[in-house]
Each structure stands twice: as structure tokens, then as C-alpha cells.
Design an enzyme around this catalytic site. Structure first.
Site, PDB file in Angstrom:
ATOM      1  N   TYR A  53       0.828  -1.218   0.000  1.00 52.95           N
ATOM      2  CA  TYR A  53       0.000   0.000   0.000  1.00 52.95           C
ATOM      3  C   TYR A  53       0.860   1.265   0.000  1.00 52.95           C
ATOM      4  CZ  TYR A  53      -4.004  -2.987   0.139  1.00 52.95           C
ATOM      5  OH  TYR A  53      -4.939  -3.930  -0.226  1.00 52.95           O
ATOM      6  N   ARG A  56       1.459   1.879  -3.603  1.00 56.86           N
ATOM      7  CA  ARG A  56       0.225   2.392  -4.231  1.00 56.86           C
ATOM      8  C   ARG A  56       0.067   3.884  -3.908  1.00 56.86           C
ATOM      9  NH1 ARG A  56       1.086  -1.817  -5.342  1.00 56.86           N
ATOM     10  NH2 ARG A  56       1.657  -0.646  -7.175  1.00 56.86           N
ATOM     11  N   ASN A  87     -12.734   2.340  -6.281  1.00 56.60           N
ATOM     12  CA  ASN A  87     -11.329   2.756  -6.223  1.00 56.60           C
ATOM     13  C   ASN A  87     -10.980   3.309  -4.845  1.00 56.60           C
ATOM     14  OD1 ASN A  87     -11.447   2.102  -8.868  1.00 56.60           O
ATOM     15  ND2 ASN A  87     -11.384   4.199  -9.638  1.00 56.60           N
ATOM     16  N   VAL A  88      -9.715   3.080  -4.480  1.00 55.37           N
ATOM     17  CA  VAL A  88      -9.263   3.593  -3.194  1.00 55.37           C
ATOM     18  C   VAL A  88      -8.489   4.902  -3.381  1.00 55.37           C
ATOM     19  CG1 VAL A  88      -9.272   1.305  -2.121  1.00 55.37           C
ATOM     20  CG2 VAL A  88      -7.170   2.120  -3.218  1.00 55.37           C
ATOM     21  N   HIS A 104     -14.545   0.363  -1.264  1.00 49.60           N
ATOM     22  CA  HIS A 104     -13.422  -0.500  -0.874  1.00 49.60           C
ATOM     23  C   HIS A 104     -12.359   0.220  -0.048  1.00 49.60           C
ATOM     24  CE1 HIS A 104     -14.555  -3.364  -4.436  1.00 49.60           C
ATOM     25  NE2 HIS A 104     -15.330  -3.507  -3.389  1.00 49.60           N
ATOM     26  N   GLY A 170     -15.400   1.765 -16.327  1.00 42.95           N
ATOM     27  CA  GLY A 170     -14.085   1.184 -16.049  1.00 42.95           C
ATOM     28  C   GLY A 170     -14.046   0.133 -14.968  1.00 42.95           C
ATOM     29  N   THR A 171     -14.985  -0.804 -15.024  1.00 37.33           N
ATOM     30  CA  THR A 171     -14.912  -1.904 -14.062  1.00 37.33           C
ATOM     31  C   THR A 171     -15.203  -3.214 -14.772  1.00 37.33           C
ATOM     32  OG1 THR A 171     -15.882  -2.917 -12.089  1.00 37.33           O
ATOM     33  CG2 THR A 171     -17.299  -1.381 -13.295  1.00 37.33           C
ATOM     34  N   SER A 172     -14.477  -4.259 -14.374  1.00 40.69           N
ATOM     35  CA  SER A 172     -14.691  -5.572 -14.995  1.00 40.69           C
ATOM     36  C   SER A 172     -15.885  -6.289 -14.361  1.00 40.69           C
ATOM     37  CB  SER A 172     -13.427  -6.427 -14.839  1.00 40.69           C
ATOM     38  OG  SER A 172     -13.200  -6.694 -13.470  1.00 40.69           O
TER      39      SER A 172
HETATM   40  N1  APR Z   1     -11.124   3.804 -19.338  1.00 38.25           N
HETATM   41  C1  APR Z   1     -12.166   3.050 -18.900  1.00 38.25           C
HETATM   42  N2  APR Z   1     -12.043   1.755 -18.558  1.00 38.25           N
HETATM   43  C2  APR Z   1     -10.828   1.182 -18.675  1.00 38.25           C
HETATM   44  C3  APR Z   1      -9.691   1.899 -19.127  1.00 38.25           C
HETATM   45  C4  APR Z   1      -9.875   3.272 -19.469  1.00 38.25           C
HETATM   46  N3  APR Z   1      -8.871   4.041 -19.913  1.00 38.25           N
HETATM   47  N4  APR Z   1      -8.637   1.057 -19.117  1.00 38.25           N
HETATM   48  C5  APR Z   1      -9.083  -0.144 -18.680  1.00 38.25           C
HETATM   49  N5  APR Z   1     -10.410  -0.071 -18.420  1.00 38.25           N
HETATM   50  C6  APR Z   1     -11.326  -1.114 -17.919  1.00 38.25           C
HETATM   51  C7  APR Z   1     -10.982  -2.543 -18.292  1.00 38.25           C
HETATM   52  O1  APR Z   1     -11.480  -2.843 -19.593  1.00 38.25           O
HETATM   53  C8  APR Z   1     -11.703  -3.329 -17.193  1.00 38.25           C
HETATM   54  O2  APR Z   1     -13.042  -3.624 -17.556  1.00 38.25           O
HETATM   55  O3  APR Z   1     -11.282  -1.089 -16.512  1.00 38.25           O
HETATM   56  C9  APR Z   1     -11.686  -2.358 -16.005  1.00 38.25           C
HETATM   57  C10 APR Z   1     -10.733  -2.731 -14.899  1.00 38.25           C
HETATM   58  O4  APR Z   1     -11.164  -3.913 -14.273  1.00 38.25           O
HETATM   59  P1  APR Z   1     -10.441  -4.450 -12.950  1.00 38.25           P
HETATM   60  O5  APR Z   1      -8.967  -4.376 -13.115  1.00 38.25           O
HETATM   61  O6  APR Z   1     -11.035  -5.774 -12.624  1.00 38.25           O
HETATM   62  O7  APR Z   1     -10.839  -3.341 -11.839  1.00 38.25           O
HETATM   63  P2  APR Z   1     -12.183  -3.196 -10.991  1.00 38.25           P
HETATM   64  O8  APR Z   1     -13.365  -3.692 -11.742  1.00 38.25           O
HETATM   65  O9  APR Z   1     -12.215  -1.808 -10.476  1.00 38.25           O
HETATM   66  O10 APR Z   1     -11.879  -4.186  -9.787  1.00 38.25           O
HETATM   67  C11 APR Z   1     -12.798  -4.273  -8.725  1.00 38.25           C
HETATM   68  O11 APR Z   1     -11.306  -5.652  -7.484  1.00 38.25           O
HETATM   69  O12 APR Z   1      -9.135  -6.044  -6.855  1.00 38.25           O
HETATM   70  C12 APR Z   1     -10.339  -5.556  -6.439  1.00 38.25           C
HETATM   71  O13 APR Z   1     -10.782  -4.089  -4.707  1.00 38.25           O
HETATM   72  C13 APR Z   1     -10.257  -4.118  -6.012  1.00 38.25           C
HETATM   73  O14 APR Z   1     -11.840  -2.345  -6.321  1.00 38.25           O
HETATM   74  C14 APR Z   1     -11.161  -3.405  -6.972  1.00 38.25           C
HETATM   75  C15 APR Z   1     -12.111  -4.492  -7.420  1.00 38.25           C
END
Ligand code: APR
Length: 231
Positions: A53, A56, A87-88, A104, A170-172
Site C-alpha cells: 500500500y 500504491r 477505487n481507493v 473499498h 471502467g470496471t470488470s
Molecule cells: N477507461 C475506462 N475503462 C478502462 C480503461 C480506461 N482508460 N482502461 C481499462 N479499463 C477497464 C478494463 O477494460 C476493465 O473492464 O477497466 C476495467 C478494470 O477492471 P479491474 O482491473 O477488474 O478493476 P475493478 O473492476 O475496479 O476491480 C474491482 O477488485 O481487486 C479488487 O478491490 C479491487 O476495487 C477493486 C475491485
């Protein structure tokens, strides 16, 4: 004012130079979750967890909000905007967003491992073993680790239920319970998902997918929403 809820993940901060977790070169390719982001890791090797951390935090102090964060802050002039972020980092706040709920935790805060109600802002980037709260307990990152409760989840659900417009960025959508938030948005409202590589496992029947980076897709979407308001 209409209520606009924006649910963000690591992707919104990617263009600011903050690594995502699950993309190629993501953080979870370099580090094992079980070594750095679980309560068990903290028991087994707290110094390693602190160091993870600290790095980070160091990275975050060098980063700046990007056009995506700024577009969300700009929307506050026209909508009652609520950000819910996984996001943190503090880039939403630094861009000027006033209502930010961190599901988170927050990287720039630490809390007492013995007295969780004692939460402190971090000055600089480094927190070491031996740094104690005012009652003498070790300070730990103010982060919700894997396997821990998500204390803000009920508040987040309530906010999503009240939304008039819902934007996901921007989240998976891999991590629960956060990913469940999509299920709480009303069927009648407009929903958007901005991500260059969207997770399409979800049922996106009623969500408009904008397959773009946040820095491009969000300013465009913000313009469109503002224009619609005046039509
Ligand atoms: N703009 C928008 N989205 C983007 C970009 C960008 N420039 N670059 C990448 N991405 C997308 C990817 O396509 C993916 O879908 O951001 C997403 C990132 O996914 P993860 O890495 O899985 O992140 P997230 O979904 O925030 O993870 C959730 O997992 O590890 C834990 O606690 C952590 O909060 C986090 C949680």
C-alpha cells in the site's frame, strides 16, 4: 435536479497512470491477492502488506485526475451527482466531485487495528510497522480486503435505487458484492457503461455500452446528457 449516479472502477484512473487489477500488466499479475489484500496476509506478513500500500500511495501522489474524473465533476453543475467508487484513490475528490462513496476504502487513510473507529489521514506515502494510533494499536491501511465486509454496501444500494440516470465506468464487474449494484437500478432509467473492454457476461439489454476509454467516452457522454437537459 435529476439524480445521476456514477459507479466507477479502476479503469477510470488508468489514464492517470494508476494500474488496473485484471487487465494485462494489472496489479494482480504482479502480486498475489492472498499475499497483500486479505486479513490473513495482514496476520502473516504485515510489513509486506504495508509496503504494497505504500507503493500504491506513492504512485497516487504522482498521479492527477484525468478528463474522465473531470467530466463527472463538471456534471455537478447540471445534476445531483453521486459517485460510488470501488477505487481507493482520491482522484474523484481531487477533480472536484463532492459526493464520493468509497466501497473499498481509501488509500490516503489508515485506521487503528485495535480501534477501527479511529481513522487518520496519511501525510505523505509511507506507513510503517510501529506507527500506532493514539491508544497504542498498530495502524493498518483503511482498505476493505478480500474476505472483509463491505460496510458501505447498503448505502450504495440505496443511492442506486434512487438514481434517475446510472453510469458505470471502467470496471470488470468481477468483484462482489459491488458488481451487484447494477441490479438495483430501476428498469425505467437510462443506463450507460463506458469501458474499452466491457464485460459482456452481464445482461446488458437495457444498458448502452460505450466502448471507449473513460477520458474520451465520459466527456462525450457528459455533453450529450447536458444537451438533452436543454432540449
Ligand atoms: N477507461 C475506462 N475503462 C478502462 C480503461 C480506461 N482508460 N482502461 C481499462 N479499463 C477497464 C478494463 O477494460 C476493465 O473492464 O477497466 C476495467 C478494470 O477492471 P479491474 O482491473 O477488474 O478493476 P475493478 O473492476 O475496479 O476491480 C474491482 O477488485 O481487486 C479488487 O478491490 C479491487 O476495487 C477493486 C475491485
Amino acid at each position: 435536479m435529476k439524480r445521476l449516479v456514477v459507479f466507477t472502477g479502476a479503469g477510470i484512473s488508468a489514464e492517470s497512470g494508476i494500474k488496473t487489477f485484471r487487465d494485462s500488466n494489472g496489479l494482480w499479475e504482479e502480486h498475489k491477492i492472498e499475499d497483500v489484500a486479505t486479513p490473513q496476509a495482514w496476520v502473516k506478513n504485515p510489513a509486506l502488506v504495508q509496503e504494497f500500500y505504500n507503493q500504491r500511495r506513492k504512485n497516487l501522489l504522482e498521479a492527477k485526475p484525468n478528463a474522465g474524473h473531470q467530466a463527472i465533476a463538471e456534471l455537478q453543475k447540471y445534476f445531483n451527482v453521486q459517485v460510488i467508487t470501488q477505487n481507493v484513490d482520491d482522484l474523484h475528490e481531487r477533480a472536484g466531485s463532492q459526493n464520493v462513496l468509497h466501497l473499498h476504502g481509501e488509500l490516503m487513510k489508515v485506521r487503528s487495528s485495535g480501534y477501527p473507529e479511529l481513522i487518520y489521514s496519511v501525510k505523505g506515502w509511507e506507513v510503517k510497522m510501529g506507527d500506532l494510533c493514539e491508544k497504542g494499536s498498530q495502524l493498518r491501511p483503511h482498505i476493505v480486503w478480500f474476505g472483509e465486509m463491505v460496510p458501505e454496501m447498503d448505502n450504495a444500494i440505496e443511492l442506486v435505487q434512487q438514481a434517475d440516470i446510472f453510469i458505470v465506468v471502467g470496471t470488470s464487474l468481477n468483484v462482489y458484492p459491488a458488481a451487484n449494484l447494477l441490479d438495483y437500478a430501476s428498469a425505467e432509467i437510462s443506463k450507460f457503461y463506458v469501458d474499452p473492454n466491457p464485460d459482456l457476461v452481464y445482461n446488458f439489454a437495457d444498458i448502452k455500452v460505450i466502448k471507449q476509454k473513460a477520458g474520451i467516452g465520459l466527456p462525450d457522454l457528459a455533453d450529450k446528457l447536458i444537451k438533452e437537459l436543454f432540449n
